[in-house]
Design an enzyme around this catalytic site. Structure first.
Site, short mmCIF file in Angstrom:
data_model
loop_
_atom_site.label_atom_id
_atom_site.label_comp_id
_atom_site.label_asym_id
_atom_site.label_seq_id
_atom_site.Cartn_x
_atom_site.Cartn_y
_atom_site.Cartn_z
N ASP A 123 0.69 -7.53 7.24
CA ASP A 123 1.66 -8.02 6.25
C ASP A 123 1.78 -9.52 6.43
OD1 ASP A 123 4.30 -8.62 4.90
OD2 ASP A 123 4.28 -6.45 4.65
N PRO A 130 2.68 -6.00 -3.51
CA PRO A 130 2.84 -6.28 -4.94
C PRO A 130 1.62 -6.99 -5.53
CG PRO A 130 4.09 -7.87 -3.63
CD PRO A 130 3.51 -6.88 -2.66
N THR A 184 -1.79 3.03 -4.36
CA THR A 184 -0.64 3.54 -5.12
C THR A 184 0.25 2.37 -5.54
OG1 THR A 184 0.47 3.91 -3.01
CG2 THR A 184 -0.51 5.85 -4.06
N SER A 185 -0.27 1.15 -5.45
CA SER A 185 0.58 -0.02 -5.74
C SER A 185 0.38 -0.53 -7.17
CB SER A 185 0.33 -1.11 -4.70
OG SER A 185 0.93 -0.73 -3.48
N ASP A 220 -3.78 5.90 -7.80
CA ASP A 220 -2.70 6.28 -8.72
C ASP A 220 -2.52 5.22 -9.80
OD1 ASP A 220 -0.45 7.97 -9.51
OD2 ASP A 220 0.81 6.28 -8.87
N GLU A 237 -4.79 -0.03 -16.89
CA GLU A 237 -4.13 1.25 -17.25
C GLU A 237 -3.25 1.14 -18.48
OE1 GLU A 237 -1.98 1.78 -13.49
OE2 GLU A 237 -0.09 1.50 -14.55
P1 NAD Z 1 8.05 -3.98 -0.69
O1 NAD Z 1 8.48 -5.23 -1.37
O2 NAD Z 1 9.05 -3.20 0.08
O3 NAD Z 1 6.82 -4.27 0.27
C1 NAD Z 1 5.72 -5.05 -0.10
C2 NAD Z 1 5.19 -5.68 1.17
O4 NAD Z 1 3.99 -6.38 0.84
C3 NAD Z 1 6.14 -6.73 1.78
O5 NAD Z 1 6.40 -6.43 3.14
C4 NAD Z 1 5.40 -8.03 1.62
O6 NAD Z 1 5.65 -8.96 2.67
C5 NAD Z 1 3.95 -7.55 1.62
N1 NAD Z 1 3.00 -8.49 1.06
C6 NAD Z 1 3.16 -9.30 -0.02
N2 NAD Z 1 2.03 -10.01 -0.23
C7 NAD Z 1 1.17 -9.64 0.75
C8 NAD Z 1 -0.16 -10.02 1.08
N3 NAD Z 1 -0.82 -10.95 0.37
N4 NAD Z 1 -0.75 -9.42 2.13
C9 NAD Z 1 -0.09 -8.50 2.88
N5 NAD Z 1 1.17 -8.11 2.62
C10 NAD Z 1 1.79 -8.67 1.56
O7 NAD Z 1 7.40 -3.09 -1.86
P2 NAD Z 1 7.15 -1.51 -1.83
O8 NAD Z 1 8.37 -0.79 -2.26
O9 NAD Z 1 6.51 -1.15 -0.55
O10 NAD Z 1 6.11 -1.35 -3.02
C11 NAD Z 1 4.83 -1.98 -2.97
C12 NAD Z 1 4.25 -2.01 -4.37
O11 NAD Z 1 4.03 -0.67 -4.81
C13 NAD Z 1 5.22 -2.57 -5.43
O12 NAD Z 1 5.09 -3.97 -5.55
C14 NAD Z 1 4.81 -1.88 -6.70
O13 NAD Z 1 3.92 -2.69 -7.43
C15 NAD Z 1 4.07 -0.63 -6.23
N6 NAD Z 1 4.73 0.63 -6.61
C16 NAD Z 1 4.00 1.58 -7.23
C17 NAD Z 1 4.58 2.78 -7.61
C18 NAD Z 1 3.82 3.90 -8.27
O14 NAD Z 1 4.42 4.78 -8.87
N7 NAD Z 1 2.50 3.94 -8.16
C19 NAD Z 1 5.95 2.96 -7.35
C20 NAD Z 1 6.66 1.97 -6.69
C21 NAD Z 1 6.05 0.80 -6.30
#
Ligand code: NAD
Length: 335
Positions: A173, A204, A230-231, A256, A261
């Site tokens: 991270d 993100p 899943t992000s 996912d 999409e």
């Molecule tokens: P979060 O904000 O809690 O965690 C994201 C983490 O990524 C943070 O700790 C941040 O420091 C880290 N980060 C940012 N840029 C980075 C990089 N370049 N390298 C390494 N780490 C990095 O977010 P979350 O709740 O864990 O969700 C993550 C992502 O999942 C969301 O941004 C969203 O796009 C996606 N998401 C998808 C679904 C789905 O239904 N598929 C649902 C919810 C969230």
């Protein structure tokens, strides 16, 4: 407050309407927000959006001209909203940062296990009276190395699941680690790429993470590694991933989300021919398991999304800031 809900789906209604009669008047619009559909929000003070809605600069200008003051996102990711433009226009934006990280993490684990133990193939064969096990040999997760990029809420929840399976977890991270666990190691991104049997993305989509997974990074992976996303689809260069899946450099992918999409996911296209040859190629690969952005789709998550959305609307109506108000930091990118 009058609120227009774009990309509205029946499964959300029960949860969002529960609180509505007392507080807000909701207008349901099935189409996603776009330059063509903004007029649906006429008369509203707020719009409520999901991931497939387009809140880029031009759309925001139109919304502001129509009197929209607030955008309540009923999701965590906000890469589809031009936050800097919204701020310039005086439109306040809030998301739902944490509705249920377990929903996402458990879905990632589901994709992994289904791929690893060839569950979909087994089901297809059984439906065809084929009870042979010849092509169903899988791997055990116990003792494997699982790499996680992004150790926020969903990354951590996934790490706990993988530790429960007896895996060694390597995590990267950009923010310094705040978690200590036996068998969990914070390492460089390079080490995650080169040492993991499974890599799961939990970060993100923004200007610095778009196409994090590309030909150069895929080249570093252990041969046959499993990739999970899943992000957001834009984290992966799909053309490069398909090449790596075909060559065997990547063993399998559980996805996912998909880079392009928008316009495909969240709708029933049965009977239509999809106009996306890249997606066709991806979904036809035997070592790919796709779901249509459903990782969030649990009753707990829908309830939490509805609660947080109403909280933002309530706070704005009272003239307060939303507890989940977003401020522009990194420039968002479109799909
Ligand atoms: P979060 O904000 O809690 O965690 C994201 C983490 O990524 C943070 O700790 C941040 O420091 C880290 N980060 C940012 N840029 C980075 C990089 N370049 N390298 C390494 N780490 C990095 O977010 P979350 O709740 O864990 O969700 C993550 C992502 O999942 C969301 O941004 C969203 O796009 C996606 N998401 C998808 C679904 C789905 O239904 N598929 C649902 C919810 C969230």
């Amino acid at each position: 407050m009058q609120v227009t809900i774009f990309s509205a789906r029946p499964y959300e209604k029960e949860f969002l309407e529960k609180e509505a009669p007392r507080h807000h008047s909701l207008k349901w619009v099935q189409e996603p927000l776009s330059l063509q559909t903004t007029s649906q929000a006429l008369g509203s003070e707020a719009v409520c959006l999901f991931t497939q809605d387009d809140a880029s600069a031009n759309v925001l200008e139109k919304l502001q001209a129509m009197g929209i003051k607030y955008i309540a996102l009923r999701c965590a990711g906000h890469d589809n909203v031009d936050l800097a433009k919204a701020e310039t226009l005086g439109i306040r934006v809030a998301n739902v940062p944490s509705y249920s990280p377990y929903a996402i993490a458990e879905h990632a684990a589901t994709l992994l296990m289904a791929l690893n133990r060839k569950v979909v193939l087994a089901q297809t064969q059984i439906q065809a009276n084929n009870f042979s096990l010849d092509n169903l040999v899988g791997e055990e997760l116990h003792g494997k190395t699982v790499g996680i990029i992004g150790m926020g809420k969903t990354g951590k929840a996934f790490a706990y699941i993988m530790l429960g399976f007896g895996c060694r977890v390597l995590a990267y991270d950009i923010v310094p680690p705040d978690l200590q666990k036996r068998n969990l190691f914070f390492v460089s991104q390079e080490e995650v790429f080169t040492q993991s049997d499974v890599i799961s993305l939990h970060l993100p989509l923004n200007a610095s993470t778009q196409h994090l997974i590309n030909a150069a990074t895929l080249f570093k992976l252990k041969k046959g590694a499993i990739l999970l996303n899943t992000s957001r689809g834009g984290l992966i260069n799909t053309v490069d991933l398909i090449a790596a899946l075909k060559s065997g450099a990547v063993g399998a992918a559980g996805l996912d989300v998909y880079e392009h999409e928008r316009g495909i996911f969240f709708q029933d296209h049965s009977g239509e021919t999809l106009q996306d040859s890249l997606f066709e190629e991806l979904r036809n690969l035997p070592n790919v398991l796709l779901t249509g952005h459903q990782a969030f789709l649990t009753r707990t998550a829908l309830r939490n999304i509805a609660d947080a959305t109403h909280l933002s609307l309530d706070q704005w109506e009272k003239g307060e800031a939303s507890a989940n108000e977003l401020i522009p930091k990194l420039e968002a990118v479109s799909y």
